[in-house]
Write an enzyme that holds these catalytic residues in place. Structure first.
Site, PDB file in Angstrom:
ATOM      1  N   LYS A   1       9.594 -88.493  14.339  1.00 38.83           N
ATOM      2  CA  LYS A   1      11.024 -88.770  14.494  1.00 38.83           C
ATOM      3  C   LYS A   1      11.755 -88.152  13.295  1.00 38.83           C
ATOM      4  O   LYS A   1      11.758 -88.703  12.195  1.00 38.83           O
ATOM      5  CB  LYS A   1      11.334 -90.264  14.546  1.00 38.83           C
ATOM      6  CG  LYS A   1      12.790 -90.534  14.970  1.00 38.83           C
ATOM      7  CD  LYS A   1      13.351 -91.819  14.418  1.00 38.83           C
ATOM      8  CE  LYS A   1      13.973 -91.672  13.062  1.00 38.83           C
ATOM      9  NZ  LYS A   1      15.196 -90.827  13.040  1.00 38.83           N
TER      10      LYS A   1
ATOM     11  N   GLU B   1      18.166 -88.121  12.454  1.00 35.42           N
ATOM     12  CA  GLU B   1      19.151 -87.751  13.462  1.00 35.42           C
ATOM     13  C   GLU B   1      20.217 -86.828  12.899  1.00 35.42           C
ATOM     14  O   GLU B   1      20.924 -86.154  13.651  1.00 35.42           O
ATOM     15  CB  GLU B   1      19.795 -89.004  14.056  1.00 35.42           C
ATOM     16  CG  GLU B   1      20.499 -89.906  13.076  1.00 35.42           C
ATOM     17  CD  GLU B   1      19.598 -90.985  12.515  1.00 35.42           C
ATOM     18  OE1 GLU B   1      20.111 -92.083  12.227  1.00 35.42           O
ATOM     19  OE2 GLU B   1      18.382 -90.725  12.361  1.00 35.42           O
TER      20      GLU B   1
ATOM     21  N   GLY C   1      11.904 -92.075   3.062  1.00 36.50           N
ATOM     22  CA  GLY C   1      13.325 -92.404   3.132  1.00 36.50           C
ATOM     23  C   GLY C   1      13.682 -93.435   2.082  1.00 36.50           C
ATOM     24  O   GLY C   1      13.028 -93.537   1.033  1.00 36.50           O
TER      25      GLY C   1
ATOM     26  N   GLU D   1       6.945 -93.292   1.310  1.00 41.02           N
ATOM     27  CA  GLU D   1       7.452 -92.539   0.164  1.00 41.02           C
ATOM     28  C   GLU D   1       8.934 -92.819   0.098  1.00 41.02           C
ATOM     29  O   GLU D   1       9.707 -92.332   0.918  1.00 41.02           O
ATOM     30  CB  GLU D   1       7.157 -91.046   0.319  1.00 41.02           C
ATOM     31  CG  GLU D   1       7.217 -90.298  -1.002  1.00 41.02           C
ATOM     32  CD  GLU D   1       8.553 -89.656  -1.272  1.00 41.02           C
ATOM     33  OE1 GLU D   1       9.381 -90.310  -1.965  1.00 41.02           O
ATOM     34  OE2 GLU D   1       8.787 -88.536  -0.816  1.00 41.02           O
TER      35      GLU D   1
ATOM     36  N   CYS E   1      14.643 -86.829  -3.754  1.00 42.15           N
ATOM     37  CA  CYS E   1      14.075 -88.104  -4.200  1.00 42.15           C
ATOM     38  C   CYS E   1      13.570 -88.016  -5.632  1.00 42.15           C
ATOM     39  O   CYS E   1      13.565 -89.020  -6.355  1.00 42.15           O
ATOM     40  CB  CYS E   1      12.964 -88.546  -3.255  1.00 42.15           C
ATOM     41  SG  CYS E   1      11.583 -87.399  -3.136  1.00 42.15           S
TER      42      CYS E   1
END
Length: 509
Positions: A186, A189, A239, A261, A300
């Site tokens: 996934k 979006e 995320g 992560e 990140c």
């Protein structure tokens, strides 16, 4: 699938991949993909939901339980991964530009990302191809054959972020396939397009039907269903901390493997002895800019906390601010642009709120802190924000404690080595950090004391496919890349064979 590879097909809606076919969402829902450089739609994707997710998981389950891929020899799996890498190299320019437009980064960053994606596929191909078939365990008897083998974990749910769409997908897909798993990915979006393109490349390389699935859609429906689905054996998520916590909670009832992560609030510690010469000073300043502002700080591992020795602070911060003000903002595909927009209006508003709170708490603005004026390079509707330097910050400020994920650099100071280590470790995260010093012994000493998954010495941001990537604290659990990254996608089995069985005679009879 309708053509989305050039990012221009506004009619393209069949972006859910199940059993080797591209489909529209069962509900017929769609979502526009916006160009962050002007805020305008440039592609349309299917908006999947729980029903689409169930279909994709069922196909992946069927392919794992009854298909050939889990039993395909490692050398053949490795050969397929190498073919994928070759296809990525072939399509480098096209994919790099699509990544630039989708995520807002510069075209050169997009091209480098594609190179790193190809490297990841090659690395895991080489790693799995070179492995022995199993580890012999000495049972102390010639009549016993005992071996430990590795097997694929099963159906993997791979949930990826918006900042490095294809790179983060590759860190999950390549080891999952190398280990013999099937998967459903996934993508975010917000930035799904290059992951969609990768699924086509996997098919072109010869991946069997059903092994790879993809569902485009939001996290609260597709991601949540993947995390809780009883037929998913592993969920890997990259995320934010809040979403990662929800993934772990959803996965807990089925006790599936989880790799997370999550965020980072990464220190970049600069000792005065790192700037003994003008060249050293310029290098440290340049790397601090790179640490904080590459991809507009939407990284990140960004070095968003500059922790600089007090005696060096004013000179260092003054030059840092001067150069930050000269960074050229614009559409990433334009020549000479050094920083693109933020990924969305929502992300820019979040950054603006952090800067406002920092100023209210006493931070001193040295550069940036506002939206730039529109120009030939910057459309008025783009999500641009100037690289921002906030001086005289302290640990109680939200902007110092929390992950901003934008072009904002905070400055803290120290006087002693112990104070520098204390400040660098004073975070609930522990993803990455940097140490700058001309003293090799000090560098190694400080690096050993830092509670972060990756520590760079006199550098910032490089990673090696061979080295594990992951963090301490709330930066997550599990590892990506390296041998440990492959191990995440495997189960271990001990096979004990008695070559000369005899009665045990433990019981009367």
């Amino acid at each position: 699938m309708a053509d989305t590879a050039d990012g221009l097909g506004l009619e393209a809606q069949a972006t859910i991949h199940v059993s080797g076919e591209w489909r529209e969402a069962v509900s017929g829902a769609t979502r526009e993909v916006l160009d962050p450089a002007d805020g305008l739609p440039f592609a349309v994707v299917a908006e999947g939901d729980e029903e689409d997710t169930n279909l994709a998981v069922a196909a992946a389950r069927q392919a794992f339980d009854h298909g050939d891929w889990p039993r395909t020899p490692a050398t053949e799996r490795a050969a397929l991964l190498r073919r994928v890498a070759d296809l990525l190299v072939r399509d480098r320019e096209q994919l790099g530009l699509l990544e630039s437009r989708d995520a807002g980064k510069t075209a050169e960053e997009g091209r480098v990302d594609i190179d790193c994606v190809a490297d990841a596929f090659r690395y895991f191909a080489d790693l799995v191809a070179a492995e022995s078939p199993g580890r012999i365990v000495d049972a102390g008897s010639p009549d016993i054959h005992s071996v430990v083998v590795h097997e694929p974990v099963g159906v993997c749910a791979l949930i990826t972020p918006w900042n490095y769409p294809l790179l983060q997908a590759s860190w999950k897909i390549a080891p999952a396939l190398a280990a013999g798993n099937t998967f459903v990915v996934k993508p975010s979006e917000i930035t799904p397009l290059t992951t969609i393109a990768l699924i086509d490349l996997l098919a072109e390389a010869g991946l069997p039907t059903g092994v790879a699935g993809l569902v485009t859609g939001p996290g609260h429906t597709v991601g949540a269903r993947l995390a809780e689905h009883p037929d998913v054996d592993l969920v890997s998520f990259t995320g934010g901390l809040v979403s990662g916590t929800k993934v772990a909670q959803a996965a807990a009832p089925t006790v599936k493997k989880v790799a997370l992560e999550l965020g980072g609030k990464n220190p970049n510690v600069v000792f005065a002895d790192a700037c003994a010469t003008d060249e050293d000073f310029d290098t440290a300043v340049d790397q601090a800019l790179n640490a904080a502002f590459i991809h507009s700080g939407q990284v990140c591992s960004a070095g968003a906390r500059l922790i600089v020795e007090e005696s060096l602070r004013e000179r260092f911060v003054a030059e840092l601010a001067r150069r930050a003000q000269k960074i050229r903002l614009g559409r990433g595909t334009e020549d000479g642009v050094e920083c693109g927009p933020l990924v969305s209006e929502q992300q820019r508003a979040k950054v603006e709120a952090y800067v406002a709170s920092a100023l209210a708490e006493g931070a001193v603005l040295r550069a940036g802190g506002r939206r730039p004026e529109p120009s030939a390079e910057r459309a008025a509707g783009g999500y641009f924000y100037e690289p921002t330097v906030l001086d005289q910050c302290h640990r109680e400020m939200r902007v110092v404690r929390e992950e901003v994920f934008g072009p904002v650099l905070t400055v803290e100071t120290f006087r002693t080595e112990d104070e520098a280590v204390t400040l660098a470790n004073d975070t609930e995260y522990g993803l990455a950090g940097g140490v700058w010093t001309g003293d090799g012994a000090k560098a190694r000493r400080v690096a050993a004391r830092l509670r972060h998954g990756t520590v760079w010495i006199n550098d910032f941001h490089p990673y090696l496919p061979q080295a594990e990537w992951g963090g301490f604290g709330k930066s997550g659990v599990g590892r990506e890349l390296g041998p440990a990254g492959l191990a995440e996608y495997r189960e271990t089995k001990h096979i004990y064979q008695n070559l000369a069985p005899k009665p045990v005679r433990w019981f009367a009879g």
